[in-house]
Design a protein around this motif. Structure first.
Motif, PDB file in Angstrom:
ATOM      1  N   ILE A  95      45.056  39.040  62.788  1.00 54.79           N
ATOM      2  CA  ILE A  95      46.136  39.767  62.118  1.00 54.79           C
ATOM      3  C   ILE A  95      45.501  40.947  61.385  1.00 54.79           C
ATOM      4  N   PRO A  96      45.890  42.169  61.767  1.00 55.48           N
ATOM      5  CA  PRO A  96      45.147  43.352  61.318  1.00 55.48           C
ATOM      6  C   PRO A  96      45.180  43.595  59.817  1.00 55.48           C
ATOM      7  N   THR A  97      46.221  43.087  59.148  1.00 55.57           N
ATOM      8  CA  THR A  97      46.339  43.369  57.709  1.00 55.57           C
ATOM      9  C   THR A  97      45.621  42.328  56.850  1.00 55.57           C
ATOM     10  N   LEU A  98      45.159  41.241  57.467  1.00 57.80           N
ATOM     11  CA  LEU A  98      44.472  40.187  56.712  1.00 57.80           C
ATOM     12  C   LEU A  98      42.960  40.322  56.869  1.00 57.80           C
ATOM     13  N   THR A  99      42.234  39.929  55.859  1.00 55.78           N
ATOM     14  CA  THR A  99      40.771  39.950  55.930  1.00 55.78           C
ATOM     15  C   THR A  99      40.299  38.825  56.861  1.00 55.78           C
ATOM     16  N   GLU A 102      41.010  35.530  55.289  1.00 54.10           N
ATOM     17  CA  GLU A 102      42.442  35.201  55.311  1.00 54.10           C
ATOM     18  C   GLU A 102      42.901  34.863  56.732  1.00 54.10           C
ATOM     19  N   GLU A 105      42.054  31.410  57.308  1.00 55.48           N
ATOM     20  CA  GLU A 105      42.920  30.523  56.501  1.00 55.48           C
ATOM     21  C   GLU A 105      44.292  30.305  57.142  1.00 55.48           C
ATOM     22  N   THR A 106      44.733  31.270  57.966  1.00 59.47           N
ATOM     23  CA  THR A 106      46.070  31.106  58.577  1.00 59.47           C
ATOM     24  C   THR A 106      46.160  29.818  59.394  1.00 59.47           C
ATOM     25  N   ARG A 154      38.481  30.733  63.183  1.00 59.20           N
ATOM     26  CA  ARG A 154      39.887  30.358  62.957  1.00 59.20           C
ATOM     27  C   ARG A 154      40.272  29.164  63.840  1.00 59.20           C
TER      28      ARG A 154
END
Lengths: 223, 489
Positions: A95-99, A102, A105-106, A154
């Protein structure tokens, strides 16, 4: 352990019906590393979706452990994906907006893990793929190989029984490809995973214990 | 995870967030301003109406005017009849002076027992009757006609005779409005909305007494003060008080106020009234009371505040129409456009994020979790728009209040009861003029900021966000993970 029995998958394309999988019967024991090869449109991705509980067959059964994936609803299938199956995609699908942290963590969000535990487990997963220092970076700030490592972290952070990799090295240069494959093999050995890799690359396929060839929806063992 | 993801998405997609928030902000600001201006215009109308009808008057009852039959004066022009021996004669010319107190033109008196009828209707909390009159004074001097030979015309160089020195006559007609009301009944009616500036108001002990309260503006024009006397139909009244409208912007209902019984006697309208002012027990009872009064008094004209508001004319009325029509529709259109923009951007965002949602579903995110995420993002975008919209709206209201536009309000038309016609009638006008001229007031438009306006704005922001989020979330939930991933493979 996977048990596929007479699995057929048909798609309707307008008035035409396309058979992506044709009466596939297949058994994959726990802890095996399997490579699936085949030409484009041969049914590789469809087979991976059946194994990954992303889709259900038109006919036949797909058994994962005690669960018949062909008979479960979307809710239980999502639960199985959340707990038992990890995915690695060719395009990384971060997800491009998450580090990086993060993004890892998803995978823990659907499991009801506490925030502190989630942070710790994600950091450990990143460290296990050699990106312990890159947790705060956005995907765009990482190389292709690093992004794929984040995707592997992930997939593994929830400690699944099965890891499904769809062309995991398709977007990488040779050196990075080898690094990623070494990483996957190491994780497979260390964790006793069932690792199923879909690939066009024979060099990648040769690393597997078992090789399957799928053509026009029919699966054959490769000696 | 929800908050982190939401924060990152909104920050990472600033352009979309800004466009949706700005659209929502403009719409909400417009709704706030239109609502607030509408409230301001209603307040101004209430001010005008309260100064005429009194505070708390919900309904007025008057008699529907009927065309006078032959020989009847009705509400027509006043007659002044002079006998041959009338007037004071001096130097050959005759000075005549006569005053009449009669019902205002366009007004019909009716039996005061109607007040008891209205008072007996369910949910009427107060009722008061008034008699709306016009005092007209005729003053003139007639020339010495006996000195003139019939058919004789003044010869050249001969000065014509007569009071005006031109051989003719000189007349003046003075008219002002008089309202008779029950001094004991001050809860509702025209005097309930006035402020006492000098002396005292009418009291219950004034019944039968020749005492009067004057509108302060009229008193100034007529150079009268408390303690002076004013002549009504040839009878002197002691001025006991001066009143002005509660709002400095509006005029009072009449020039002169006297006890009802005295007004009835002087005008020869014993037991007659022209208007009944009614206060309902609650605002929800107004319709029922109006219907019951119309049934009980079928010949009457029954008007509510809403009917009365429509009688306000001038630029205040234009502003009211503008707000009701253009403002309302404009704000609805902009609001719909903002909602549409928010929905389209959310759907477009979901389409663009197909791979993202497909991936999340593949790693086990449920539909509910994804819907909540999309709806949460839209809701926050709506709320950001709401906060900005409230700020812009409040700034707009501040600007209007600083500019303080002045609107003129006329409070008369052929439809309104007599009390309205007499509002602020001009003393010294032409014969009958005072009773037909509209009262005009300058009202400074003050736009109020109410909690309800803010709550409406917040509600709209939440509604817009939830609507866009629900539709976007529904789209996202319908994505099959396998198709989502296949579409980007």
């Amino acid at each position: 352990m996977y048990e596929l029995t007479n699995v057929t998958k048909k798609y309707d394309q307008g008035k035409r019906s396309v058979t992506a999988l044709n009466k596939v019967t297949l058994s994959i024991p726990d802890g095996q590393m399997v490579a699936i090869q085949g030409p484009t449109g041969g049914g590789k991705s469809t087979l991976l979706q059946m194994l990954g509980a992303l889709d259900r067959p038109s006919t036949g059964t797909v058994q994962l452990g005690a669960s018949d994936l062909s008979k479960l609803g979307q809710g239980p299938l999502g639960e199985i994906r959340a707990r038992q199956i990890g995915f690695v995609f060719q395009g990384f699908n971060l997800i491009p907006t998450l580090t990086a942290q993060e993004n890892v963590e998803t995978a823990l969000a659907p499991l009801g893990v506490s925030a502190a535990d989630r942070t710790a487990r994600a950091a450990a997963a990143l460290a296990s793929v050699g990106l312990g220092e890159r947790g705060s970076h956005l995907p765009a700030e990482l190389s292709g190989g690093q992004q794929q490592r984040v995707a592997i972290a992930r997939a593994l952070v929830k400690e699944p029984a099965v890891l499904l990799a769809d062309e995991p090295t398709g977007n990488l240069d040779e050196q990075t490809r080898d690094e990623i494959m070494e990483l996957l093999e190491g994780l497979w050995r260390d964790r006793g995973l069932t690792l199923i890799v879909v690939t066009h690359d024979s060099a990648v396929a040769k690393r597997a214990q078992r090789r399957l060839l799928i053509k026009q929806g029919v699966v054959k063992e490769v000696a | 995870m929800f908050v982190t993801y939401l924060r990152r998405e909104l920050a990472g997609r600033r352009k979309q967030t800004a466009i949706v928030a700005i659209g929502m902000a403009l719409a909400i600001a417009l709704v706030i301003i239109v609502n607030a201006v509408s409230s301001g215009v209603q307040l101004a109308q209430s001010t005008v109406l309260a100064s005429v009808y009194g505070v708390g008057t919900d309904i007025t009852v008057s008699q529907t005017p009927v065309a006078p039959t032959e020989g009847e004066g009705g509400g027509g022009p006043q007659n002044f009849d002079f006998g041959a021996e009338d007037g004071a004669t001096a130097d050959g010319s005759t000075t005549v002076n006569q005053a009449t107190l009669s019902v205002e033109r366009g007004t019909t008196a009716f039996d005061s027992t109607a007040l008891d009828t209205v008072g007996g209707i369910d949910n009427v909390s107060a009722a008061a009757a008034t008699l709306s009159l016009s005092n007209t004074t005729f003053n003139g001097t007639l020339p010495d006609r006996s000195a003139m030979t019939q058919g004789e015309a003044p010869t050249a160089g001969e000065a014509p005779t007569g009071a005006d020195g031109a051989g003719g006559s000189s007349f003046s007609v003075d008219s002002f409005t008089v309202l008779g009301l029950d001094p004991a009944d001050d809860a509702v009616g025209p005097l309930s909305a006035v402020s006492l500036t000098d002396g005292r108001s009418l009291e219950s002990t004034d019944a039968g007494a020749n005492v009067a309260v004057l509108d302060a503006s009229y008193a100034t024009t007529a150079e009268l003060i408390v303690g002076d006397t004013i002549s009504l139909a040839g009878t002197d009244f002691t001025i006991v008080g001066l009143v002005t409208a509660s709002s400095a912007d509006a005029a009072t209902a009449s020039n002169v106020y006297i006890p009802l019984d005295v007004a009835q006697t002087l005008s020869g309208l014993e037991g007659q009234v022209t208007d009944i002012y009614v206060q309902a027990a609650s605002s929800t009872d107004i319709e029922q009371v109006q219907a019951d009064v119309e049934t009980a008094l079928p010949d009457s004209t029954v008007k509510t505040q809403a009917d009365l508001a429509s009688s306000v004319s001038g630029s205040l009325s234009s502003a009211s129409d503008l707000v009701k029509n253009l403002g309302l529709w404009l704000s609805l259109i902009v609001l719909a456009a903002a909602f549409l923009i928010a929905i389209l951007f959310t759907i477009s965002g979901v389409t663009r994020r197909t791979r993202e949602f497909g991936t999340l579903k593949a790693i086990g995110w449920s539909n509910g979790r994804i819907v909540r995420q999309v709806a949460g993002e839209s809701l926050v975008q709506g709320l950001i728009g709401g906060v900005v919209g409230i700020a812009v709206g409040l700034f707009g209201i501040l600007a209007i209040n600083l500019v303080a536009p002045t609107l003129t309000a006329g409070a008369a038309s052929a439809d309104v009861p007599a009390g309205m016609n007499g509002a602020g009638g001009r003393p010294g006008g032409g014969f009958g003029q005072a009773v037909v001229e509209a009262a005009t007031s300058d009202i400074v438009l003050q736009v109020p900021v109410t909690l309800s306006v803010i709550l409406i704005a917040v509600g709209l922001a939440v509604l817009g966000g939830l609507l866009a989020g629900a539709i976007g979330g529904w789209r996202a939930s319908r994505l099959s993970p396998s198709e989502a991933l296949r579409s980007i493979a």
